[in-house]
Design a protein around this motif. Structure first.
Motif, PDB file in Angstrom:
ATOM      1  N   GLY A 155       0.815  -1.204   0.000  1.00 26.50           N
ATOM      2  CA  GLY A 155       0.000   0.000   0.000  1.00 26.50           C
ATOM      3  C   GLY A 155       0.849   1.255   0.000  1.00 26.50           C
ATOM      4  N   THR A 159      -4.291   3.768   4.810  1.00 27.97           N
ATOM      5  CA  THR A 159      -5.648   3.312   4.511  1.00 27.97           C
ATOM      6  C   THR A 159      -5.635   2.142   3.542  1.00 27.97           C
ATOM      7  OG1 THR A 159      -6.553   5.525   4.878  1.00 27.97           O
ATOM      8  CG2 THR A 159      -7.899   3.992   3.619  1.00 27.97           C
ATOM      9  N   ASP A 160      -4.859   2.277   2.465  1.00 23.56           N
ATOM     10  CA  ASP A 160      -4.775   1.187   1.483  1.00 23.56           C
ATOM     11  C   ASP A 160      -4.045  -0.021   2.063  1.00 23.56           C
ATOM     12  OD1 ASP A 160      -6.130   2.667  -0.362  1.00 23.56           O
ATOM     13  OD2 ASP A 160      -4.344   3.317  -1.455  1.00 23.56           O
ATOM     14  N   TYR A 161      -2.940   0.246   2.753  1.00 20.78           N
ATOM     15  CA  TYR A 161      -2.135  -0.828   3.345  1.00 20.78           C
ATOM     16  C   TYR A 161      -2.972  -1.676   4.298  1.00 20.78           C
ATOM     17  CZ  TYR A 161       1.457  -2.908   6.403  1.00 20.78           C
ATOM     18  OH  TYR A 161       2.217  -3.774   7.160  1.00 20.78           O
ATOM     19  N   GLN A 163      -6.073  -2.295   4.378  1.00 21.43           N
ATOM     20  CA  GLN A 163      -7.156  -3.093   3.811  1.00 21.43           C
ATOM     21  C   GLN A 163      -6.719  -4.538   3.604  1.00 21.43           C
ATOM     22  OE1 GLN A 163      -9.887  -1.570   0.825  1.00 21.43           O
ATOM     23  NE2 GLN A 163      -8.922   0.450   0.996  1.00 21.43           N
ATOM     24  N   TYR A 164      -5.419  -4.744   3.382  1.00 19.41           N
ATOM     25  CA  TYR A 164      -4.921  -6.123   3.283  1.00 19.41           C
ATOM     26  C   TYR A 164      -4.165  -6.520   4.548  1.00 19.41           C
ATOM     27  CZ  TYR A 164      -3.179 -10.489   1.534  1.00 19.41           C
ATOM     28  OH  TYR A 164      -2.933 -11.825   1.401  1.00 19.41           O
ATOM     29  N   SER A 202      -6.322  -4.382  -5.912  1.00 17.75           N
ATOM     30  CA  SER A 202      -7.088  -3.229  -6.405  1.00 17.75           C
ATOM     31  C   SER A 202      -6.643  -1.946  -5.713  1.00 17.75           C
ATOM     32  CB  SER A 202      -8.588  -3.457  -6.176  1.00 17.75           C
ATOM     33  OG  SER A 202      -8.871  -3.588  -4.778  1.00 17.75           O
ATOM     34  N   THR A 203      -6.086  -2.077  -4.512  1.00 23.43           N
ATOM     35  CA  THR A 203      -5.642  -0.910  -3.739  1.00 23.43           C
ATOM     36  C   THR A 203      -4.219  -0.480  -4.077  1.00 23.43           C
ATOM     37  OG1 THR A 203      -5.031  -2.450  -1.984  1.00 23.43           O
ATOM     38  CG2 THR A 203      -7.166  -1.348  -1.785  1.00 23.43           C
ATOM     39  N   THR A 204      -3.476  -1.315  -4.831  1.00 30.02           N
ATOM     40  CA  THR A 204      -2.086  -0.985  -5.145  1.00 30.02           C
ATOM     41  C   THR A 204      -1.828  -0.826  -6.635  1.00 30.02           C
ATOM     42  OG1 THR A 204      -1.421  -3.331  -5.245  1.00 30.02           O
ATOM     43  CG2 THR A 204      -1.261  -2.220  -3.098  1.00 30.02           C
ATOM     44  N   GLU A 236     -13.022  -7.740  -3.042  1.00 30.51           N
ATOM     45  CA  GLU A 236     -12.876  -6.354  -3.479  1.00 30.51           C
ATOM     46  C   GLU A 236     -11.411  -5.994  -3.739  1.00 30.51           C
ATOM     47  OE1 GLU A 236     -14.672  -3.879  -0.571  1.00 30.51           O
ATOM     48  OE2 GLU A 236     -16.733  -4.479  -1.061  1.00 30.51           O
ATOM     49  N   LEU A 237     -10.505  -6.819  -3.232  1.00 25.02           N
ATOM     50  CA  LEU A 237      -9.075  -6.562  -3.424  1.00 25.02           C
ATOM     51  C   LEU A 237      -8.541  -7.133  -4.741  1.00 25.02           C
ATOM     52  CD1 LEU A 237      -7.922  -7.307   0.222  1.00 25.02           C
ATOM     53  CD2 LEU A 237      -7.886  -5.076  -0.904  1.00 25.02           C
TER      54      LEU A 237
END
Length: 333
Positions: A155, A159-161, A163-164, A202-204, A236-237
């Motif tokens: 991430g 916030t993004d980091y 999520q996983y 999806s976040t990276t 969702e990832l």
């Protein structure tokens, strides 16, 4: 290029004529077996992954250890078992991965185990979420002469980091990279090679260049991007873009499917094994729950590995019909 030469120097220091001959024989017999479809083997494996523990402080949603779906008992390898494995295999071993499931640096004897393996002239690497790394531990890691440490950094922002890497801190990860780099400089050491690894999610996927820049600025020697393994294909990832190493693809109908394995045979299972914390010997890192156990580790297994029925049968199946083995269907190798 610097990374390549550093690794070559490390391998040059640990290679012996016995190891080199075994490597060449192993590769020759693999090619012969793959072409003929017959199990032809006398060479030893040259690479082992040992699981220090299958316990982790994070709760990554697609990790069996983190999400609680791992069916094996939780525990830590006994140092005596670890030392026995290293003593038995080291004459042929060129590579040791101190990681399978869980966070390696939660094991209280991990530094001693790394040091022992390095002194046995084995290329040693491990993978970590870096949440445990303190200034003192960073110094200890550098002093072991560990060859490579892979640090997960999935991430660009917290916030993004998160999520996983649920329960983890991006800032703590960046601090760990900095601490290791600082310790290397203070001790005038080229090791360990600090490799930051980012899962393509999806976040990276839209921030890969920025993630690379952030990791290098923190002191990483290299950055790699890895295709994530998903157990829930509707997550969702799941990345939405096409990536060259992605193991999944979107159909015209909007479905997500696994790509077919590119190879009929599997050199990974041919040249290596994975040993769980309680001594189960399994084919590779895709056998998370040790469903394809060859044997429980002992010296007799090592001496007679090539004639072990479980070992022979699985490798023979891999040579002829890899797709018939369920765990192989989620592998992009």
């Amino acid at each position: 290029m610097r990374v390549f030469f550093t690794r070559c120097i490390a391998l040059w220091r640990i290679i012996t004529w016995k190891k080199l001959f075994n490597l060449l024989l192993l590769w020759f017999q693999y090619i012969l077996s793959a072409l003929s479809g017959r199990y032809i083997r006398t060479a030893r494996i040259h690479s082992i992954a040992i699981e220090p523990c299958n316990i982790c402080q994070l709760h990554c949603p697609e990790c069996p250890s983190g999400n609680g779906s791992l069916q094996r008992a939780k525990g830590m390898i006994s140092p005596s078992l670890f030392y026995d494995i290293i003593d038995t295999t080291s004459p042929y071993l060129t590579n040791l991965t101190l990681y399978f499931q869980g966070e390696p640096f939660l094991h209280p004897s991990i530094i001693d185990m790394i040091s022992y393996a390095v002194k046995k002239n084995i290329y040693v690497n491990t993978s970590t979420n870096a949440q445990c790394i303190t200034p003192e531990l960073a110094t200890s890691i550098v002093n072991t002469r560990l060859h490579r440490i892979i640090i997960s950094m999935d991430g660009l922002t917290q916030t993004d980091y998160a999520q996983y890497r649920i329960g983890g801190s991006l800032q703590r990860t960046l601090d760990a990279i900095n601490l290791l780099n600082k310790a290397k400089k203070e001790h005038h050491s080229s090791f360990p090679h600090i490799e930051v690894q980012c899962l393509i999610l999806s976040t990276t996927e839209n921030h890969l260049k920025d993630i690379r820049s952030l990791a290098l600025a923190a002191g990483a020697d290299s950055v790699t991007f890895k295709s994530a393994q998903f157990y829930h294909l509707q997550s969702e990832l799941m990345p939405q873009k096409k990536h060259s190493n992605n193991r999944y693809e979107h159909t015209a109908q909007g479905e997500i499917i696994r790509k077919a394995s590119r190879r009929r045979a599997c050199y990974r299972a041919w040249n290596s094994i994975v040993i769980t914390w309680d001594g189960k010997v399994v084919p590779c890192c895709f056998d998370k729950d040790a469903q394809y156990t060859y044997s429980t580790w002992n010296g007799d297994f090592w001496r007679k590995m090539n004639s072990n029925n479980n070992y022979k049968n699985l490798l023979s199946t891999l040579l002829k019909n890899r797709k018939s083995i369920p765990m192989c269907n989620n592998c992009n190798v």
